[in-house]
Design a protein around this motif. Structure first.
Motif, PDB file in Angstrom:
ATOM      1  N   ASN A  70      -5.771   2.078   3.771  1.00 36.90           N
ATOM      2  CA  ASN A  70      -6.146   0.663   3.773  1.00 36.90           C
ATOM      3  C   ASN A  70      -5.640   0.037   5.065  1.00 36.90           C
ATOM      4  O   ASN A  70      -5.170   0.737   5.966  1.00 36.90           O
ATOM      5  CB  ASN A  70      -5.586  -0.040   2.528  1.00 36.90           C
ATOM      6  N   SER A  71      -5.713  -1.258   5.176  1.00 31.72           N
ATOM      7  CA  SER A  71      -5.376  -1.934   6.435  1.00 31.72           C
ATOM      8  C   SER A  71      -3.917  -1.774   6.841  1.00 31.72           C
ATOM      9  O   SER A  71      -3.579  -1.944   8.014  1.00 31.72           O
ATOM     10  CB  SER A  71      -5.722  -3.412   6.344  1.00 31.72           C
ATOM     11  N   THR A  72      -3.032  -1.398   5.910  1.00 36.95           N
ATOM     12  CA  THR A  72      -1.615  -1.231   6.244  1.00 36.95           C
ATOM     13  C   THR A  72      -1.243   0.221   6.539  1.00 36.95           C
ATOM     14  O   THR A  72      -0.121   0.485   6.963  1.00 36.95           O
ATOM     15  CB  THR A  72      -0.718  -1.750   5.101  1.00 36.95           C
ATOM     16  N   HIS A  73      -2.152   1.141   6.321  1.00 40.95           N
ATOM     17  CA  HIS A  73      -1.872   2.565   6.553  1.00 40.95           C
ATOM     18  C   HIS A  73      -1.767   2.840   8.056  1.00 40.95           C
ATOM     19  O   HIS A  73      -2.447   2.220   8.864  1.00 40.95           O
ATOM     20  CB  HIS A  73      -2.988   3.415   5.937  1.00 40.95           C
ATOM     21  N   GLN A  74      -0.925   3.794   8.425  1.00 39.20           N
ATOM     22  CA  GLN A  74      -0.723   4.129   9.843  1.00 39.20           C
ATOM     23  C   GLN A  74      -2.007   4.573  10.541  1.00 39.20           C
ATOM     24  O   GLN A  74      -2.148   4.416  11.754  1.00 39.20           O
ATOM     25  CB  GLN A  74       0.353   5.196  10.002  1.00 39.20           C
ATOM     26  N   TYR A  75      -2.966   5.136   9.803  1.00 40.62           N
ATOM     27  CA  TYR A  75      -4.225   5.581  10.414  1.00 40.62           C
ATOM     28  C   TYR A  75      -5.233   4.458  10.602  1.00 40.62           C
ATOM     29  O   TYR A  75      -6.190   4.598  11.347  1.00 40.62           O
ATOM     30  CB  TYR A  75      -4.867   6.692   9.589  1.00 40.62           C
ATOM     31  N   ALA A  76      -5.037   3.335   9.916  1.00 48.25           N
ATOM     32  CA  ALA A  76      -5.993   2.229  10.007  1.00 48.25           C
ATOM     33  C   ALA A  76      -6.131   1.720  11.435  1.00 48.25           C
ATOM     34  O   ALA A  76      -7.221   1.355  11.868  1.00 48.25           O
ATOM     35  CB  ALA A  76      -5.582   1.098   9.075  1.00 48.25           C
TER      36      ALA A  76
END
Length: 89
Positions: A70-76
């Motif tokens: 989601n928007s808080t994930h490191q991959y976002a």
């Protein structure tokens, strides 16, 4: 040929640990989990990642994991994420 995904269990950890020690795996997946206890602590932890062993004809041949991004994930930050999705590796 029968292909199955079975949820990773405590009994699977010695095999997963063995795979993680192989040189050709370490070349691409060096996460530092050298001891069986470390592998168990990491791969059996309770979080949003779903972990499976892949079986072909009842023989374990691989590991796969699925996790929400989601928007808080490191991959976002690496994507133009417009809605939540899943990462698979």
């Amino acid at each position: 040929m029968i292909i199955e995904f079975r949820t990773l269990t405590r009994q699977d950890c010695p095999l997963l640990h063995q795979w993680l020690q192989l040189n050709h795996v370490r070349k691409f997946w060096e996460d530092g989990d050298r001891e069986l206890k470390q592998v168990m602590n990491h791969y059996l932890k309770i979080d949003q990642t779903r972990r499976y062993l892949l079986y072909i004809d009842n023989v374990a041949v691989g590991y796969i994991q699925i996790y929400p991004i989601n928007s808080t994930h490191q991959y976002a930050r690496l994507t133009n994420l417009v809605q939540e999705c899943c990462g698979i590796d």
